[in-house]
Design an enzyme around this catalytic site. Structure first.
Site, PDB file in Angstrom:
ATOM      1  CD  GLU A 166     -11.779   5.921   5.254  1.00 51.29           C
ATOM      2  OE1 GLU A 166     -11.305   4.882   5.859  1.00 51.29           O
ATOM      3  OE2 GLU A 166     -11.396   6.725   4.547  1.00 51.29           O
ATOM      4  CE  LYS A 193      -2.139   4.858   6.897  1.00 53.11           C
ATOM      5  NZ  LYS A 193      -3.243   5.648   7.572  1.00 53.11           N
ATOM      6  NE  ARG A 235      -2.418   1.122   3.565  1.00 49.34           N
ATOM      7  CZ  ARG A 235      -3.291   0.778   4.713  1.00 49.34           C
ATOM      8  NH1 ARG A 235      -4.806   0.735   4.653  1.00 49.34           N
ATOM      9  NH2 ARG A 235      -2.807   1.214   5.879  1.00 49.34           N
TER      10      ARG A 235
HETATM   11  N1  PXG Z   1      -9.175   4.594   7.250  1.00 46.33           N
HETATM   12  C1  PXG Z   1      -8.351   5.730   7.366  1.00 46.33           C
HETATM   13  C2  PXG Z   1      -8.486   7.177   7.102  1.00 46.33           C
HETATM   14  C3  PXG Z   1      -7.188   5.211   7.998  1.00 46.33           C
HETATM   15  O1  PXG Z   1      -6.147   6.662   8.272  1.00 46.33           O
HETATM   16  C4  PXG Z   1      -7.895   3.216   8.352  1.00 46.33           C
HETATM   17  C5  PXG Z   1      -9.049   3.651   7.726  1.00 46.33           C
HETATM   18  C6  PXG Z   1      -7.501   1.774   8.650  1.00 46.33           C
HETATM   19  O2  PXG Z   1      -6.616   0.993   7.818  1.00 46.33           O
HETATM   20  P1  PXG Z   1      -5.755  -0.082   8.201  1.00 46.33           P
HETATM   21  O3  PXG Z   1      -4.970  -0.313   7.198  1.00 46.33           O
HETATM   22  O4  PXG Z   1      -4.902   0.342   9.701  1.00 46.33           O
HETATM   23  O5  PXG Z   1      -6.648  -1.057   8.770  1.00 46.33           O
HETATM   24  C7  PXG Z   1      -6.716   4.195   8.487  1.00 46.33           C
HETATM   25  C8  PXG Z   1      -5.602   3.723   9.199  1.00 46.33           C
HETATM   26  C9  PXG Z   1      -2.546   6.969  13.552  1.00 46.33           C
HETATM   27  C10 PXG Z   1      -3.102   6.028  12.745  1.00 46.33           C
HETATM   28  O6  PXG Z   1      -1.634   6.884  14.341  1.00 46.33           O
HETATM   29  C11 PXG Z   1      -3.916   5.843  11.662  1.00 46.33           C
HETATM   30  C12 PXG Z   1      -3.983   4.908  10.794  1.00 46.33           C
HETATM   31  C13 PXG Z   1      -3.522   3.733  11.220  1.00 46.33           C
HETATM   32  C14 PXG Z   1      -2.712   3.416  12.172  1.00 46.33           C
HETATM   33  C15 PXG Z   1      -2.489   4.375  12.944  1.00 46.33           C
HETATM   34  O7  PXG Z   1      -3.590   7.877  13.590  1.00 46.33           O
HETATM   35  N2  PXG Z   1      -5.066   5.094   9.884  1.00 46.33           N
END
Ligand code: PXG
Length: 293
Positions: free
Chosen positions: A185, A152, A53
């Protein structure tokens, strides 16, 4: 964490010395990409998927990460070892690098890459028993046709604004709708609903970051013979759900028992959420890229 070491452009440096330039376009323009990854008991969960990703996000913004995926994997493990961490939250960031006070990315000769490995800050344990209370934010998720949420990127400002709305309303998370008013989301988590023993979650086309936790939960549900549908959801669909939960690297699977003042079902954590949580806990301890300290 004391004596924390940061991996910065190929070197491990003490936290205090881990500095980037004020001319870095990651800072000046949010021009960069990142990943948040977990390790559990010496295993990095879904590392390949996270690296894929990251490189996909970088490609989308035409950013060349000056390391191969294998080299980045080695750098991540080196950082975990330097910090003596078996259970960690790993943040990998790649920015456009140092340029001048203009947008032109051609002025940035090389990307800035850094890796932070630290302890994870989780939601309080009691929320996994009681469930979260959410609000719907006025701030909409980026539209796919502008900046695709599937990338991301370091542009999280609209998610931050939604998070502030949640905080102001006394909630810990906010639901973000897409420009058409369908559920996308939350600010850092994907959302699922259980209805009549089946899972429903918004599709990628609703404008979401396709979470790696989300995809693991879909696979897990299928292995439990729980049907999964990716379809557009409205706020009202969620209010009428039997169960609602969020998924994300930091939160794992966290139940939701209240949305915009509406109690979900009886306001208790539902059986499918519990079953998936237990399954996910097993998954993270037995899967993943193993490393020795
Ligand atoms: N939506 C958004 C907008 C995100 O930023 C997810 C869904 C979930 O994705 P994953 O791949 O983690 O299942 C995210 C993930 C942080 C932090 O420190 C943010 C994320 C993941 C880990 C830590 O704010 N975002």
């Amino acid at each position: 964490m004391e004596n924390m070491k940061i991996w910065l452009n190929g070197k491990l440096v003490p936290k205090e010395g881990a500095r980037v330039s004020v001319f870095d376009h990651g800072l000046l323009y949010g021009d960069g990409v990142f990943e948040g990854i977990r390790s559990y008991n010496g295993r990095i969960f879904k590392l390949t998927e996270h690296l894929e990703r990251l490189y996909r996000s970088a490609k989308s913004i035409i950013l060349k990460i000056p390391l191969s995926s294998g080299e980045l994997e080695e750098a991540i493990i080196k950082t975990l070892r330097a910090n003596n961490l078996k259970d960690a939250y790993i943040r990998v960031v790649a920015t456009r690098g140092v340029g001048d006070l203009g947008l032109d990315p051609a002025k940035c000769s090389s990307a800035t890459v850094f890796i932070i490995a630290s302890k994870i800050q989780l939601y309080p344990e009691e929320l996994y028993e009681k469930g979260l209370s959410l609000i719907t934010a006025f701030t909409r998720r980026n539209d796919i046709k502008t900046l695709n949420p599937a990338v991301k990127s370091l542009n999280y400002l609209n998610n931050i604004l939604a998070k502030i709305e949640a905080t102001n309303a006394g909630a810990l998370e906010a639901i973000m709708l897409n420009k058409d008013g369908y559920v996308a989301e939350c600010t850092g988590d994907n959302i699922f609903m259980v209805k009549e023993e089946a899972l429903q979650t918004p599709p990628a086309s609703a404008g979401i970051l396709e979470g790696i936790t989300r995809n693991s939960v879909i696979e897990l549900a299928q292995s439990f013979k729980i049907p999964v549908k990716e379809n557009l959801l409205t706020r009202d669909d969620l209010y009428g759900g039997d169960e609602v939960f969020l998924t994300g690297t930091a939160a794992e699977i966290i139940p939701v028992t209240r949305i915009d003042g509406r109690i979900i079902k009886e306001g208790k954590v539902g059986p499918l959420t519990q079953k998936l949580r237990a399954g996910f806990k097993k998954l993270v301890t037995c899967e993943g890229r193993e490393y020795a300290l």
